[in-house]
Design a protein around this motif. Structure first.
Motif, mmCIF file in Angstrom:
data_model
loop_
_atom_site.group_PDB
_atom_site.id
_atom_site.type_symbol
_atom_site.label_atom_id
_atom_site.label_comp_id
_atom_site.label_asym_id
_atom_site.label_seq_id
_atom_site.Cartn_x
_atom_site.Cartn_y
_atom_site.Cartn_z
ATOM 1 N N ILE A 143 0.818 -1.205 0.000
ATOM 2 C CA ILE A 143 0.000 0.000 0.000
ATOM 3 C C ILE A 143 0.860 1.267 0.000
ATOM 4 O O ILE A 143 0.368 2.372 -0.215
ATOM 5 N N GLN A 144 2.142 1.117 0.215
ATOM 6 C CA GLN A 144 3.025 2.279 0.296
ATOM 7 C C GLN A 144 3.058 3.030 -1.036
ATOM 8 O O GLN A 144 3.204 2.448 -2.097
ATOM 9 N N ASN A 145 2.913 4.375 -0.944
ATOM 10 C CA ASN A 145 3.031 5.257 -2.110
ATOM 11 C C ASN A 145 3.386 6.645 -1.623
ATOM 12 O O ASN A 145 3.657 6.834 -0.431
ATOM 13 N N ASP A 146 3.381 7.621 -2.510
ATOM 14 C CA ASP A 146 3.792 8.972 -2.129
ATOM 15 C C ASP A 146 2.888 9.587 -1.071
ATOM 16 O O ASP A 146 3.311 10.467 -0.317
ATOM 17 N N GLU A 147 1.638 9.123 -0.972
ATOM 18 C CA GLU A 147 0.692 9.683 -0.015
ATOM 19 C C GLU A 147 0.483 8.783 1.202
ATOM 20 O O GLU A 147 -0.101 9.209 2.190
ATOM 21 N N PHE A 148 0.899 7.546 1.117
ATOM 22 C CA PHE A 148 0.765 6.628 2.249
ATOM 23 C C PHE A 148 2.151 6.157 2.651
ATOM 24 O O PHE A 148 2.710 5.243 2.046
ATOM 25 N N ARG A 149 2.708 6.809 3.682
ATOM 26 C CA ARG A 149 4.015 6.436 4.221
ATOM 27 C C ARG A 149 3.854 6.042 5.685
ATOM 28 O O ARG A 149 4.468 6.618 6.578
ATOM 29 N N PHE A 150 2.995 5.079 5.903
ATOM 30 C CA PHE A 150 2.689 4.650 7.265
ATOM 31 C C PHE A 150 2.890 3.138 7.363
ATOM 32 O O PHE A 150 2.876 2.438 6.357
ATOM 33 N N VAL A 151 3.050 2.662 8.594
ATOM 34 C CA VAL A 151 3.285 1.234 8.779
ATOM 35 C C VAL A 151 2.001 0.476 9.099
ATOM 36 O O VAL A 151 2.035 -0.713 9.417
ATOM 37 N N GLY A 152 0.867 1.146 8.998
ATOM 38 C CA GLY A 152 -0.394 0.469 9.236
ATOM 39 C C GLY A 152 -1.565 1.430 9.304
ATOM 40 O O GLY A 152 -1.403 2.650 9.211
ATOM 41 N N HIS A 153 -2.771 0.859 9.481
ATOM 42 C CA HIS A 153 -3.980 1.671 9.597
ATOM 43 C C HIS A 153 -3.906 2.647 10.769
ATOM 44 O O HIS A 153 -4.349 3.794 10.664
ATOM 45 N N THR A 154 -3.381 2.173 11.907
ATOM 46 C CA THR A 154 -3.365 2.993 13.118
ATOM 47 C C THR A 154 -2.642 4.305 12.881
ATOM 48 O O THR A 154 -3.130 5.389 13.239
ATOM 49 N N GLU A 155 -1.473 4.225 12.264
ATOM 50 C CA GLU A 155 -0.678 5.425 12.018
ATOM 51 C C GLU A 155 -1.325 6.324 10.962
ATOM 52 O O GLU A 155 -1.267 7.554 11.053
ATOM 53 N N TYR A 156 -1.944 5.705 9.968
ATOM 54 C CA TYR A 156 -2.651 6.477 8.939
ATOM 55 C C TYR A 156 -3.802 7.267 9.567
ATOM 56 O O TYR A 156 -3.990 8.459 9.287
ATOM 57 N N LEU A 157 -4.597 6.603 10.399
ATOM 58 C CA LEU A 157 -5.741 7.257 11.029
ATOM 59 C C LEU A 157 -5.312 8.351 11.986
ATOM 60 O O LEU A 157 -6.000 9.370 12.128
ATOM 61 N N GLN A 158 -4.162 8.155 12.644
ATOM 62 C CA GLN A 158 -3.617 9.207 13.492
ATOM 63 C C GLN A 158 -3.327 10.453 12.660
ATOM 64 O O GLN A 158 -3.630 11.580 13.063
ATOM 65 N N ASP A 159 -2.750 10.265 11.493
ATOM 66 C CA ASP A 159 -2.420 11.391 10.617
ATOM 67 C C ASP A 159 -3.680 12.091 10.133
ATOM 68 O O ASP A 159 -3.714 13.327 10.051
ATOM 69 N N ARG A 160 -4.721 11.336 9.816
ATOM 70 C CA ARG A 160 -5.927 11.927 9.254
ATOM 71 C C ARG A 160 -6.875 12.500 10.301
ATOM 72 O O ARG A 160 -7.568 13.489 10.037
ATOM 73 N N PHE A 161 -6.902 11.911 11.499
ATOM 74 C CA PHE A 161 -7.918 12.307 12.467
ATOM 75 C C PHE A 161 -7.372 12.691 13.846
ATOM 76 O O PHE A 161 -8.128 13.162 14.694
ATOM 77 N N GLY A 162 -6.086 12.476 14.087
ATOM 78 C CA GLY A 162 -5.524 12.750 15.407
ATOM 79 C C GLY A 162 -4.939 14.145 15.510
ATOM 80 O O GLY A 162 -5.230 15.037 14.724
ATOM 81 N N ASN A 163 -4.087 14.313 16.516
ATOM 82 C CA ASN A 163 -3.375 15.581 16.683
ATOM 83 C C ASN A 163 -1.916 15.286 16.991
ATOM 84 O O ASN A 163 -1.518 14.130 17.142
ATOM 85 N N GLU A 164 -1.116 16.320 17.074
ATOM 86 C CA GLU A 164 0.322 16.140 17.218
ATOM 87 C C GLU A 164 0.737 15.693 18.613
ATOM 88 O O GLU A 164 1.836 15.176 18.799
ATOM 89 N N THR A 165 -0.116 15.882 19.597
ATOM 90 C CA THR A 165 0.276 15.614 20.983
ATOM 91 C C THR A 165 -0.178 14.255 21.507
ATOM 92 O O THR A 165 0.372 13.758 22.471
ATOM 93 N N THR A 166 -1.171 13.652 20.874
ATOM 94 C CA THR A 166 -1.727 12.390 21.377
ATOM 95 C C THR A 166 -1.637 11.303 20.322
ATOM 96 O O THR A 166 -2.103 11.477 19.202
ATOM 97 N N GLU A 167 -1.035 10.182 20.689
ATOM 98 C CA GLU A 167 -0.996 9.036 19.789
ATOM 99 C C GLU A 167 -2.246 8.189 20.005
ATOM 100 O O GLU A 167 -2.794 8.146 21.101
ATOM 101 N N PRO A 168 -2.701 7.519 18.970
ATOM 102 C CA PRO A 168 -3.819 6.584 19.170
ATOM 103 C C PRO A 168 -3.336 5.339 19.894
ATOM 104 O O PRO A 168 -2.128 5.137 20.078
#
Length: 368
Positions: A143-168
């Motif tokens: 699934i890795q590409n120029d827009e998806f540089r994450f090691v899984g769903h959890t990290e992707y969702l953190q980028d899209r819906f989280g904030n800089e101070t709190t990890e999921p």
């Protein structure tokens, strides 16, 4: 209801029950078992009485899967998630690109299809088109590409819906136990450097809050596992327990969060101590998930806590080795759907109950 020899349904209909929870579903890797899980789960009409499912996928791919696997599960094509029809398995066509399906063969094309589905689902959720997200398995490498540089769903969702101070927080659960991870997709060589008092506190608090609001446990008890074998043997096998983990457990307990440990992982799971706790915080991925999956491979659910979006998934991967054979068990995916519904309702109830708390009329002894 259509037969399998006809085209997929695409006649607009008005939903007959708008109160059903809407579940967005990403298709996962198109060469894996994702569509098999989805189609098997919603072949049961009873599932459509619980929720309104919306697949973000590719209609031609979905049709190929269902015909190849011989699954008599009709689909309702809709232009956008907002048009979802209750009582139907809806699908939003994310792309008209021709995608070659080769069961069991991971490739960049199937990875891009998974990414397109996930991106469309994330966009639709932000627009308020559905309530919860259930993700079918992806291949983390393809699934890795120029827009998806994450090691899984959890990290992707953190980028899209989280904030800089709190990890999921990744939580794997079933009726037996709930296991959360201090570190998720981190190489073993880096785990010890990731264990800090601040991070343990953060993850333990996330787990505590999730147990209360998402699982309706009013006074949860949390077990925290040790990092080293035999909990470090009083420093003989490592100092993290003495210098970091034990002091942090005391800090959390003093703050009113019932935490216990650190427990040596082998003895903790081997003697079924997990039965005495509402949640378990493991230090790294395989420490928590290896025993969890050994005890409950077919009904476990992966839940991403600590984010505004509610996301669940089955606790297994793409299963390329059995893709296209029709033998994949949908039990874990079905449980992921049930869990998403339950967590949505639990969180809603919790938020309503705590929206206007009564004024405090007594002094807590801890405040003196």
């Amino acid at each position: 209801m259509i037969s399998y020899d006809t085209d997929i349904q695409n006649t607009p209909e008005k939903a007959h029950n708008s109160d059903l929870i809407k579940i967005g579903i990403s298709q996962g890797d198109t060469n894996g078992v994702g569509y098999e899980l989805i189609l098997k789960t919603f072949s049961d009409p009873g599932m459509l009485e619980l929720c309104t499912p919306i697949i973000f996928g590719h209609v031609k791919v979905a049709n190929f899967h269902r015909k190849t696997l011989g699954l008599n599960t009709p689909l309702q094509v809709i232009a956008r998630a907002e048009d979802a029809v209750a009582g139907k398995l809806n699908i939003v066509n994310c792309s008209d690109d021709e995608i070659n399906v080769e069961f069991g063969k991971p490739c960049a094309e199937s990875g891009m299809a998974a990414f397109t589905s996930l991106e469309k689902a994330a966009e639709s959720y932000k627009n308020g088109a559905f309530d919860v997200l259930v993700t079918a398995p992806i291949s983390k490498s393809d699934i890795q590409n120029d827009e998806f540089r994450f090691v899984g769903h959890t990290e992707y969702l953190q980028d899209r819906f989280g904030n800089e101070t709190t990890e999921p927080l990744m939580i794997l659960f079933n009726d037996i136990m709930r296991v959360a991870l201090m570190t998720t997709h981190v190489p073993i060589s880096e785990v010890a450097f990731s264990i800090t008092e601040e991070k343990i506190q953060q993850k333990a608090r996330l787990l505590y809050n999730a147990l209360r609001q998402d699982f309706c446990i009013s006074a949860p008890r949390i077990a925290i596992l040790a990092l080293n074998p035999h909990a470090g043997e009083e420093g003989l096998l490592g100092h993290e327990e003495i210098e970091i983990i034990t002091p942090t457990i005391k800090t959390l307990s003093d703050a009113g969060i019932p935490c216990f440990g650190p427990y040596a992982a082998d003895g903790f799971f081997g003697t079924a101590q997990y039965r005495h706790f509402d949640g378990i915080l493991a230090m790294y991925h395989d420490q928590g998930l290896a025993p969890f999956k050994a005890l409950s491979m077919n009904d476990g659910v992966n839940f991403t806590a600590g984010l505004p979006i509610i996301r669940t998934s089955p606790d297994h991967g793409t299963a390329f080795d059995i893709a296209g054979k029709g033998v994949a068990s949908a039990d874990s995916f079905r449980q992921a759907v049930y869990a998403a519904i339950d967590i949505y309702r639990n969180r809603k109830t919790y938020m309503e109950c705590h929206a206007n708390p009564l004024p405090k009329i007594f002094q807590d002894k801890r405040e003196r």
